[in-house]
Design a protein around this motif. Structure first.
Motif, PDB file in Angstrom:
ATOM      1  N   ARG A   1       0.797  -1.223   0.000  1.00  0.00           N
ATOM      2  CA  ARG A   1       0.000   0.000   0.000  1.00  0.00           C
ATOM      3  C   ARG A   1       0.829   1.272   0.000  1.00  0.00           C
ATOM      4  O   ARG A   1       0.379   2.306  -0.489  1.00  0.00           O
ATOM      5  N   PHE A   2       2.047   1.211   0.543  1.00  0.00           N
ATOM      6  CA  PHE A   2       2.786   2.460   0.735  1.00  0.00           C
ATOM      7  C   PHE A   2       4.155   2.513   0.068  1.00  0.00           C
ATOM      8  O   PHE A   2       4.749   3.569  -0.018  1.00  0.00           O
ATOM      9  N   LEU A   3       4.632   1.369  -0.384  1.00  0.00           N
ATOM     10  CA  LEU A   3       5.990   1.376  -0.921  1.00  0.00           C
ATOM     11  C   LEU A   3       6.026   1.283  -2.448  1.00  0.00           C
ATOM     12  O   LEU A   3       7.057   0.905  -3.034  1.00  0.00           O
ATOM     13  N   HIS A   4       4.934   1.648  -3.061  1.00  0.00           N
ATOM     14  CA  HIS A   4       4.863   1.578  -4.519  1.00  0.00           C
ATOM     15  C   HIS A   4       5.888   2.489  -5.177  1.00  0.00           C
ATOM     16  O   HIS A   4       6.284   2.263  -6.323  1.00  0.00           O
ATOM     17  N   TYR A   5       6.343   3.494  -4.459  1.00  0.00           N
ATOM     18  CA  TYR A   5       7.318   4.404  -5.064  1.00  0.00           C
ATOM     19  C   TYR A   5       8.647   3.720  -5.311  1.00  0.00           C
ATOM     20  O   TYR A   5       9.473   4.221  -6.079  1.00  0.00           O
ATOM     21  N   MET A   6       8.854   2.574  -4.681  1.00  0.00           N
ATOM     22  CA  MET A   6      10.112   1.841  -4.884  1.00  0.00           C
ATOM     23  C   MET A   6      10.189   1.208  -6.286  1.00  0.00           C
ATOM     24  O   MET A   6      11.087   1.561  -7.055  1.00  0.00           O
ATOM     25  N   PRO A   7       9.275   0.298  -6.616  1.00  0.00           N
ATOM     26  CA  PRO A   7       9.297  -0.226  -7.991  1.00  0.00           C
ATOM     27  C   PRO A   7       9.136   0.874  -9.035  1.00  0.00           C
ATOM     28  O   PRO A   7       9.740   0.802 -10.109  1.00  0.00           O
ATOM     29  N   GLU A   8       8.339   1.880  -8.714  1.00  0.00           N
ATOM     30  CA  GLU A   8       8.213   3.037  -9.614  1.00  0.00           C
ATOM     31  C   GLU A   8       9.585   3.632  -9.933  1.00  0.00           C
ATOM     32  O   GLU A   8       9.923   3.884 -11.088  1.00  0.00           O
TER      33      GLU A   8
ATOM     34  N   VAL B   1      16.161   7.801 -10.291  1.00  0.00           N
ATOM     35  CA  VAL B   1      15.847   6.691  -9.394  1.00  0.00           C
ATOM     36  C   VAL B   1      16.098   7.124  -7.942  1.00  0.00           C
ATOM     37  O   VAL B   1      15.227   7.002  -7.082  1.00  0.00           O
ATOM     38  N   ALA B   2      17.288   7.635  -7.716  1.00  0.00           N
ATOM     39  CA  ALA B   2      17.664   8.044  -6.356  1.00  0.00           C
ATOM     40  C   ALA B   2      16.735   9.142  -5.839  1.00  0.00           C
ATOM     41  O   ALA B   2      16.266   9.096  -4.695  1.00  0.00           O
TER      42      ALA B   2
ATOM     43  N   TYR C   1      12.767  11.323  -2.150  1.00  0.00           N
ATOM     44  CA  TYR C   1      11.603  12.182  -1.916  1.00  0.00           C
ATOM     45  C   TYR C   1      10.356  11.353  -1.608  1.00  0.00           C
ATOM     46  O   TYR C   1       9.473  11.807  -0.861  1.00  0.00           O
ATOM     47  N   GLY C   2      10.308  10.146  -2.159  1.00  0.00           N
ATOM     48  CA  GLY C   2       9.207   9.243  -1.808  1.00  0.00           C
ATOM     49  C   GLY C   2       9.268   8.875  -0.329  1.00  0.00           C
ATOM     50  O   GLY C   2       8.235   8.844   0.359  1.00  0.00           O
ATOM     51  N   ALA C   3      10.471   8.606   0.151  1.00  0.00           N
ATOM     52  CA  ALA C   3      10.640   8.270   1.565  1.00  0.00           C
ATOM     53  C   ALA C   3      10.279   9.462   2.451  1.00  0.00           C
ATOM     54  O   ALA C   3       9.571   9.305   3.452  1.00  0.00           O
ATOM     55  N   VAL C   4      10.737  10.639   2.081  1.00  0.00           N
ATOM     56  CA  VAL C   4      10.403  11.832   2.859  1.00  0.00           C
ATOM     57  C   VAL C   4       8.890  12.001   2.938  1.00  0.00           C
ATOM     58  O   VAL C   4       8.323  12.221   4.013  1.00  0.00           O
ATOM     59  N   ASP C   5       8.250  11.845   1.806  1.00  0.00           N
ATOM     60  CA  ASP C   5       6.796  12.022   1.764  1.00  0.00           C
ATOM     61  C   ASP C   5       6.092  11.013   2.662  1.00  0.00           C
ATOM     62  O   ASP C   5       5.273  11.374   3.507  1.00  0.00           O
ATOM     63  N   LEU C   6       6.441   9.741   2.496  1.00  0.00           N
ATOM     64  CA  LEU C   6       5.771   8.693   3.277  1.00  0.00           C
ATOM     65  C   LEU C   6       6.060   8.831   4.771  1.00  0.00           C
ATOM     66  O   LEU C   6       5.168   8.688   5.608  1.00  0.00           O
TER      67      LEU C   6
ATOM     68  N   ILE D   1      16.624  -6.828   0.328  1.00  0.00           N
ATOM     69  CA  ILE D   1      16.038  -7.037  -1.000  1.00  0.00           C
ATOM     70  C   ILE D   1      15.953  -5.711  -1.749  1.00  0.00           C
ATOM     71  O   ILE D   1      16.328  -5.610  -2.920  1.00  0.00           O
ATOM     72  N   ALA D   2      15.450  -4.700  -1.065  1.00  0.00           N
ATOM     73  CA  ALA D   2      15.343  -3.382  -1.697  1.00  0.00           C
ATOM     74  C   ALA D   2      16.720  -2.892  -2.140  1.00  0.00           C
ATOM     75  O   ALA D   2      16.887  -2.394  -3.263  1.00  0.00           O
TER      76      ALA D   2
END
Lengths: 200, 200
Positions: A65-72, A82-83, A88-93, A129-130
């Motif tokens: 539900r929340f980590l979709h920004y990773m594969p994106e 990518v970086a 910024y995805g992490a900051v947002d979440l 894994i990530a």
DNA sequence: GCTGTTTCATAACGACCATTATTAAACCGC
DNA sequence: GCGGTTTAATAATGGTCGTTATGAAACAGC
């Protein structure tokens, strides 16, 4: 046949996720979990198994539900994008919800009793894994000439994850979104470009 | 007058520090603490007060005994040397002891029950003090021309702390010293120099 | 309207938590 | 050696932990 379930299982899992996100695996008690889910203890046990299984299911939901920004992020054309997307995805979440800041993969268990060791390992494995996926993406970038020959995909991936973890710690400590965006921005300043050796 | 204490208080505090370092505040039980200290419960209580006071004293000892590289770093001539000293100092400390890796300021409490909230705040406060000192050092560096006008001391300090926290998380996860040195090295690549705008 | 099955809420389970009463032992000054 | 004082070890305290037994209530099929 038999009596019907009177509560929404998905909704209860969401509630449990919020509690784990906020208090971690060991810090979350069944008193907390049942209060959040609005459901009695035996209902949680029959629906999800014991505490460890419940946490694992909550973690899976968190990922979906929340980590979709990773594969994106991994699909973006350049390693820098990518970086940036990951940071910024992490900051947002990590700053999105005031009542459960930070990242479940960090808040879950960092240090704990021996009982929490299996859960701790699950989180370590998930983070590994990530990091591996990011490293492979950077290896591709290097092969494509997007990253210079001098770049080290493994070090870049570990660095990127380190900054993400640091952001999670700071978010949990109450740092503002704005401050953490500054951290992300600073991290990106080091990013190797194709022409120069390293750095901007 | 009265009976003499038969155990070494300093030694017992060292033992407690190791347990907290490894298992965190909530993950450490008095069974763990007494086993490590080789002393019965009432002895710990009479010598150090309750668990929270014991942790605070262990934290103070941690600072005095293991965090000397912090004030050291602040006295170095350039901001880049300051950052490098902190990063490599953190890598060294966080991987030095196999049975208690990472940093007590992170392992202590990140997320936990409501009972651990005061301790969590103490750790947040301690980290904030460190970050403030670093920021002030960078402000001085900017005034001295060691850092360019475009540099943002607050963002640099937050970034440096974030990487340090990330290294602590990864060290606790078992990352090798060598890998973490790669992270530190990568972080330093972004460091602003006096002449250029930012980056190497 | 039964029978069998499932879920519900209440309450209990043993284990462990941090903390402390209690009693015996060791010490100092006299 | 005795009185006053501090520490040591044992064991108990009340509370909370995760987990589950128990019996009433709600349903499906016959």
């Amino acid at each position: 046949m038999g009596r019907h379930r009177e509560f929404d299982v998905e909704q209860a899992l969401d509630a449990a996720l919020c509690v784990f996100w906020r208090k971690g695996y060991e810090g979350a008690s069944y008193a907390d979990l049942t209060a959040a889910a609005g459901v009695e203890r035996p209902a949680l046990y029959s629906a999800f198994g014991n505490k460890e299984e419940l946490f694992r299911k909550a973690l899976q939901r968190y990922y979906e539900r929340f980590l979709h920004y990773m594969p994106e992020a991994l699909m973006l054309p350049t390693s820098r994008e990518v970086a940036a997307h990951i940071l910024y995805g992490a900051v947002d979440l990590n700053t999105r919800f005031d009542d459960h800041r930070g990242c479940l993969y960090i808040n879950g268990v960092l240090a704990g009793s021996d009982e929490a060791e299996p859960v701790r390992q699950v989180l370590i494995e998930g983070r590994a894994i990530a990091e591996r996926e990011i490293r492979e993406r950077f290896e591709r970038a290097k092969a494509e000439g997007d990253l210079p020959e001098s770049a080290r995909p493994d070090a870049l991936a570990a660095f990127l994850m380190a900054v993400t973890h640091g952001i999670a710690v700071q978010a949990k400590a109450g740092f503002s979104r704005q401050t953490l965006e500054g951290v992300a921005e600073q991290a990106l300043m080091s990013w190797p470009s194709a022409d120069s050796g390293q750095g901007v």
